[in-house]
Design a protein around this motif. Structure first.
Motif, PDB file in Angstrom:
ATOM      1  N   ALA A  37       0.822  -1.201   0.000  1.00  0.00           N
ATOM      2  CA  ALA A  37       0.000   0.000   0.000  1.00  0.00           C
ATOM      3  C   ALA A  37       0.864   1.262   0.000  1.00  0.00           C
ATOM      4  O   ALA A  37       0.509   2.269  -0.627  1.00  0.00           O
ATOM      5  CB  ALA A  37      -0.939   0.001   1.200  1.00  0.00           C
ATOM      6  N   ALA A  82       2.141   1.734  -3.536  1.00  0.00           N
ATOM      7  CA  ALA A  82       1.065   2.238  -4.387  1.00  0.00           C
ATOM      8  C   ALA A  82       0.753   3.694  -4.073  1.00  0.00           C
ATOM      9  O   ALA A  82       0.521   4.501  -4.979  1.00  0.00           O
ATOM     10  CB  ALA A  82      -0.188   1.382  -4.193  1.00  0.00           C
ATOM     11  N   ALA A  83       0.759   4.050  -2.781  1.00  0.00           N
ATOM     12  CA  ALA A  83       0.468   5.434  -2.383  1.00  0.00           C
ATOM     13  C   ALA A  83       1.535   6.386  -2.890  1.00  0.00           C
ATOM     14  O   ALA A  83       1.239   7.536  -3.270  1.00  0.00           O
ATOM     15  CB  ALA A  83       0.350   5.525  -0.867  1.00  0.00           C
ATOM     16  N   GLY A 137     -10.727   2.646   0.924  1.00  0.00           N
ATOM     17  CA  GLY A 137      -9.460   2.323   1.565  1.00  0.00           C
ATOM     18  C   GLY A 137      -9.573   1.125   2.485  1.00  0.00           C
ATOM     19  O   GLY A 137      -8.715   0.235   2.479  1.00  0.00           O
ATOM     20  N   VAL A 172      -7.483  -1.352   0.355  1.00  0.00           N
ATOM     21  CA  VAL A 172      -6.120  -1.158   0.854  1.00  0.00           C
ATOM     22  C   VAL A 172      -5.817  -2.087   2.026  1.00  0.00           C
ATOM     23  O   VAL A 172      -4.692  -2.601   2.143  1.00  0.00           O
ATOM     24  CB  VAL A 172      -5.896   0.312   1.267  1.00  0.00           C
ATOM     25  CG1 VAL A 172      -4.487   0.521   1.820  1.00  0.00           C
ATOM     26  CG2 VAL A 172      -6.122   1.238   0.067  1.00  0.00           C
ATOM     27  N   LEU A 200      -5.634   5.594  -1.582  1.00  0.00           N
ATOM     28  CA  LEU A 200      -4.300   5.154  -1.150  1.00  0.00           C
ATOM     29  C   LEU A 200      -3.592   6.234  -0.338  1.00  0.00           C
ATOM     30  O   LEU A 200      -2.977   5.954   0.696  1.00  0.00           O
ATOM     31  CB  LEU A 200      -3.457   4.789  -2.374  1.00  0.00           C
ATOM     32  CG  LEU A 200      -3.825   3.488  -3.082  1.00  0.00           C
ATOM     33  CD1 LEU A 200      -3.209   3.438  -4.472  1.00  0.00           C
ATOM     34  CD2 LEU A 200      -3.374   2.289  -2.263  1.00  0.00           C
ATOM     35  N   THR A 254      -0.583   3.116   6.709  1.00  0.00           N
ATOM     36  CA  THR A 254       0.198   2.037   6.102  1.00  0.00           C
ATOM     37  C   THR A 254       1.696   2.275   6.272  1.00  0.00           C
ATOM     38  O   THR A 254       2.464   1.318   6.423  1.00  0.00           O
ATOM     39  CB  THR A 254      -0.148   1.884   4.610  1.00  0.00           C
ATOM     40  OG1 THR A 254       0.051   3.134   3.926  1.00  0.00           O
ATOM     41  CG2 THR A 254      -1.593   1.449   4.444  1.00  0.00           C
ATOM     42  N   MET A 310      -2.461  -2.837  -6.795  1.00  0.00           N
ATOM     43  CA  MET A 310      -3.114  -1.853  -5.927  1.00  0.00           C
ATOM     44  C   MET A 310      -3.329  -0.503  -6.584  1.00  0.00           C
ATOM     45  O   MET A 310      -4.062   0.331  -6.037  1.00  0.00           O
ATOM     46  CB  MET A 310      -2.311  -1.657  -4.640  1.00  0.00           C
ATOM     47  CG  MET A 310      -2.288  -2.871  -3.755  1.00  0.00           C
ATOM     48  SD  MET A 310      -2.172  -2.462  -1.992  1.00  0.00           S
ATOM     49  CE  MET A 310      -3.769  -1.737  -1.685  1.00  0.00           C
ATOM     50  N   PHE A 311      -2.701  -0.265  -7.746  1.00  0.00           N
ATOM     51  CA  PHE A 311      -2.871   1.035  -8.384  1.00  0.00           C
ATOM     52  C   PHE A 311      -3.187   0.904  -9.871  1.00  0.00           C
ATOM     53  O   PHE A 311      -4.269   1.291 -10.320  1.00  0.00           O
ATOM     54  CB  PHE A 311      -1.629   1.898  -8.170  1.00  0.00           C
ATOM     55  CG  PHE A 311      -1.764   3.310  -8.688  1.00  0.00           C
ATOM     56  CD1 PHE A 311      -2.898   4.050  -8.421  1.00  0.00           C
ATOM     57  CD2 PHE A 311      -0.762   3.889  -9.449  1.00  0.00           C
ATOM     58  CE1 PHE A 311      -3.040   5.352  -8.896  1.00  0.00           C
ATOM     59  CE2 PHE A 311      -0.876   5.187  -9.928  1.00  0.00           C
ATOM     60  CZ  PHE A 311      -2.021   5.917  -9.655  1.00  0.00           C
TER      61      PHE A 311
END
Length: 300
Positions: free
Chosen positions: A45, A48-49, A75, A79, A186, A193, A224-225
């Motif tokens: 995560a 991805a963030a 989320g 997430v 994210l 995270t 995740m993205f």
């Protein structure tokens, strides 16, 4: 997309997303060889963030405060919920067992679409959804030869988390670009995270090699993205319940990727099940789906 109908374009985008998601289970199994489920959930995560945050800053996108509750819900499901539940399950069950999750995801998504988004599929659609789910679950049972156990509970929780987040994402993607929806979710979760990653890093990393690091990067950047960019756009264009049926193919995408990476054979029965699922999805695409609009919904 100008030569395709809105529904067809949505299903095509959804299929691209499903193809990306199809590698998630094999990559998770590889990553679990060196990372704990909790570390894997938090670190993917964070990766991805970082990518999403960079894109949002670069394109100077304003934070959509009015959509904060929906972003928080996305989320929680996408997430935290699905990654941690599926990682725990994959510690004790084989990859083929993941077909259970993939078999019930479209049906659960359609149910949440009816409850949350006001979509009202007709009888033919529900018949196709149940038939497609039954086909994929039957395939998993036939190929995996498993018995129901604790791993199935975690998989079911993962499916609930994912399907709920899909509906919220698809609904919000009508007001925001699909990549922004997952991007802001994210970023909103990033403080938690990041702290979680730092707290569990000491006990959650066990001599990873290039394969494990590569799997971790894939889970962060793609599962995740990247995959959500196409998936959310497809849900918004083609309708949540209808496009969700494309995810019935995810089991077979996963098997194909596993065959390429691990040398697993794909037999005639696999092809037969895939063709049967393809027919069910094609039939369900033609089913009638109406939507009950909430007051003011047309003024987005």
């Amino acid at each position: 997309m100008r030569f395709l109908s809105t529904t067809a374009a949505g299903m095509l985008l959804g299929l691209v997303g499903v193809t990306i998601f199809g590698a998630t289970l094999p990559m998770t199994r590889v990553a679990l060889e060196a990372f704990s489920p909790l570390f894997l959930t938090m670190c993917r995560a964070v990766i991805a963030a970082a990518a999403a945050g960079a894109a949002l800053i670069l394109l100077r996108r304003p934070f959509p405060r009015e959509h904060l509750p929906a972003l928080a819900g996305i989320g929680l499901g996408a997430v935290f919920g699905f990654p941690i539940f599926s990682s725990i399950a994959l510690q004790t069950i084989p990859a083929s067992h993941g077909g259970v999750v993939l078999g019930i995801l479209p049906l659960l998504t359609s149910i949440f679409a009816a409850l949350v988004d006001g979509e009202r599929p007709g009888p033919l659609f529900w018949l196709c959804g149940i038939a497609g789910s039954a086909l994929v679950v039957a395939f998993s049972l036939r190929e995996g030869g498993f018995h129901l156990g604790g791993g199935d509970v975690w998989l079911f929780l993962a499916a609930i988390s994912a399907s709920f987040s899909y509906v919220l994402s698809g609904k919000l993607a009508r007001a925001l670009p699909g990549w922004e929806v997952i991007g802001w979710a994210l970023v909103l979760c990033a403080p938690f995270t990041l702290v979680g990653t730092l707290l569990v890093a000491g006990s959650g990393i066990h001599s990873p090699g290039p394969a494990q690091y590569g799997a971790l990067l894939y889970l962060g950047l793609m599962s995740m993205f990247g995959g959500f960019i196409f998936w959310n756009a497809g849900l918004a264009l083609g309708g949540i319940a209808r496009v969700a049926q494309v995810q019935l193919f995810q089991t077979f995408v996963t098997l194909a990727i596993a065959a390429l990476l691990l040398g697993e054979a794909i037999g005639a029965s696999t092809v037969g099940f895939a063709l049967a699922v393809a027919f069910v999805v094609w039939l369900g695409r033609k089913a009638k789906i109406s939507r009950i609009e909430a007051p003011g919904a047309g003024r987005a």
